[in-house]
Design an enzyme around this catalytic site. Structure first.
Site, PDB file in Angstrom:
ATOM      1  CD  GLU A   1      -3.125  -0.338   0.026  1.00 10.28           C
ATOM      2  OE1 GLU A   1      -3.089  -0.026  -1.186  1.00 10.28           O
ATOM      3  OE2 GLU A   1      -3.822  -1.270   0.453  1.00 10.28           O
TER       4      GLU A   1
ATOM      5  CG  ASP B   1      -6.362   2.185  -7.432  1.00 12.45           C
ATOM      6  OD1 ASP B   1      -5.699   1.327  -6.829  1.00 12.45           O
ATOM      7  OD2 ASP B   1      -6.842   3.185  -6.885  1.00 12.45           O
TER       8      ASP B   1
HETATM    9  C1  GAF Z   1      -5.139   4.870  -4.074  1.00 20.73           C
HETATM   10  C2  GAF Z   1      -4.316   5.195  -5.321  1.00 20.73           C
HETATM   11  F1  GAF Z   1      -5.129   5.450  -6.372  1.00 20.73           F
HETATM   12  C3  GAF Z   1      -3.361   4.049  -5.671  1.00 20.73           C
HETATM   13  O1  GAF Z   1      -2.536   4.436  -6.738  1.00 20.73           O
HETATM   14  C4  GAF Z   1      -2.531   3.633  -4.461  1.00 20.73           C
HETATM   15  O2  GAF Z   1      -1.483   4.542  -4.227  1.00 20.73           O
HETATM   16  C5  GAF Z   1      -3.402   3.450  -3.223  1.00 20.73           C
HETATM   17  O3  GAF Z   1      -4.247   4.561  -2.988  1.00 20.73           O
HETATM   18  C6  GAF Z   1      -2.579   3.237  -1.987  1.00 20.73           C
HETATM   19  O4  GAF Z   1      -1.831   2.061  -2.127  1.00 20.73           O
HETATM   20  O5  GAF Z   1      -6.003   3.807  -4.318  1.00 20.73           O
END
Ligand code: GAF
Length: 384
Positions: free
Chosen positions: A34, A170
């Site tokens: 994450e 994502d």
């Molecule tokens: C959000 C962001 F869109 C992702 O790119 C990622 O950084 C996430 O937070 C954290 O891991 O979903």
């Protein structure tokens, strides 16, 4: 054709009077890794079977006509007037803008979209909207982008119109997801492996805290900035360092007095999380789920104490999860500041535990959470 797709098709036909092309665009979960996608780390997301449906067709005008089925709102914008707006419109217009910036021959079109992803739950409804629309436009106007290019275009759209400087996780999961698999994505090289998700009698249970703290997107960009600041200093201290991948948590610790207090904590988390995700990937492939689960708890600890993206509600849900042997791992999922926790839990006890944690949460915060047992699914696809 499922109900959701059927509904989008009917709404479109009633509103616009033509026959649309249909796309299903999924949300995502993330097992571990994450806030490291924008730090050249590894992530382990999967597309899910819930998402957003798009019904879309060219309209032979020079206008974009959009209908949001969930918001019951219309939007009409001339193709030469595409500019940032408030709210959901930004996710649509940002994508159109990106196609235009690439010189793609986008003409007028009609689109109706709607879905079953709980908003603000951290299941990435924004990427689902961006990638679903981008896939639709790519098809109806024969643009010829491949899946990874669609993911990258959609990420850029999120940076520019909604203004969230997100990583690639994502959109990548949305486009490249495979049912019954998680993607081990190297965000440095964009190479990935689809790993079979073998949960040995366990399921993935999300608990939606139903809170969404409004600082989420602003703080997200602040975290990204802090990491960039920290990396620049670490690069000077440790010559040859290109990315956080080249630095260990021990090296960050040795540099503590050269870094601002918050920047130090962010860098420490990032380097730990990169190592943790690599370990977790190995454990998953060796079917060592309990050990994998322990790393999920450790990720939550870091997100809460070092990265400061948790909140009392999410911390409470993870503490509750620790009370149950049948839960192997639990942590906040996604950007943080609300949304869901992700839990790996024994299938036979999932329902009962979900109810017990919900009760405790309701008693403490006077909010009724939602519990979902998740199924993985395929990346965005045309429904024929
Ligand atoms: C959000 C962001 F869109 C992702 O790119 C990622 O950084 C996430 O937070 C954290 O891991 O979903």
């Amino acid at each position: 054709m499922n109900n959701q797709v059927q509904q989008a098709k009917e709404v479109f036909e009633q509103k616009f009077g033509t026959t649309p092309v249909l796309f299903f665009s999924p949300g995502r979960i993330n097992l571990i890794g994450e806030h490291v996608d924008y730090n050249n780390g590894f992530v382990m997301p999967a597309a899910i079977d819930k998402g957003v449906v798009f019904a879309i067709a060219p309209n032979n005008t020079s206008n974009i006509r959009v209908y949001s089925i969930d918001m019951k709102e219309d939007l009409e914008v001339a193709l030469d007037q595409v500019a940032p707006k408030e709210g959901w419109a930004n996710y649509i217009l940002g994508v159109v803008d990106q196609f235009q910036k690439r010189g793609a021959a986008i003409k007028g079109f009609d689109v109706a979209f709607g879905g079953n992803l709980p908003a603000g739950a951290g299941l990435s409804s924004s990427a689902a909207v961006e990638c679903g629309l981008a896939s639709g436009l790519n098809t109806i106007f024969n643009i010829g982008l491949n899946r990874v290019e669609i993911a990258l275009l959609s990420q850029k759209a999120e940076h520019t119109f909604p203004g969230v400087k997100c990583g690639i996780m994502d959109q990548f999961a949305n486009m490249m997801g495979e049912k019954d698999h998680v993607l081990l994505l190297d965000c440095d090289t964009m190479e990935y492996k689809a790993l079979p998700l073998q949960l040995q009698g366990h399921v993935i249970m999300l608990i939606n805290s139903k809170v969404h703290h409004s600082l989420a997107s602003g703080e997200y960009n602040v975290r990204r900035q802090q990491c960039e600041t920290g990396l620049a200093i670490l690069q000077q201290l440790y010559p040859g360092t290109k990315t956080f991948r080249d630095i260990t948590p021990e090296q960050v610790q040795q540099a503590e007095d050269k870094l601002d207090k918050d920047v130090f904590r962010r860098c420490l988390f990032v380097t730990q999380e990169i190592q943790r995700t690599q370990k977790a990937a190995a454990l998953l492939q060796e079917n060592k789920l309990p050990e994998f689960g322990q790393l999920m708890f450790a990720t939550h600890e870091g997100l809460s104490k070092l990265y400061d993206v948790s909140c009392p509600e999410l911390d409470f849900l993870v503490e509750q999860a620790k009370e149950y042997k049948a839960i192997l791992g639990s942590r906040l999922m996604g950007g943080g500041f609300g949304g869901c926790t992700i839990n790996i839990v024994a299938e036979s006890e999932a329902k009962e535990i979900g109810e017990k944690i919900s009760e405790a949460y309701k008693k403490h915060f006077n909010i009724t959470p939602e519990v979902y047992i998740m199924q993985t699914g395929n990346g965005t696809y045309e429904v024929k």
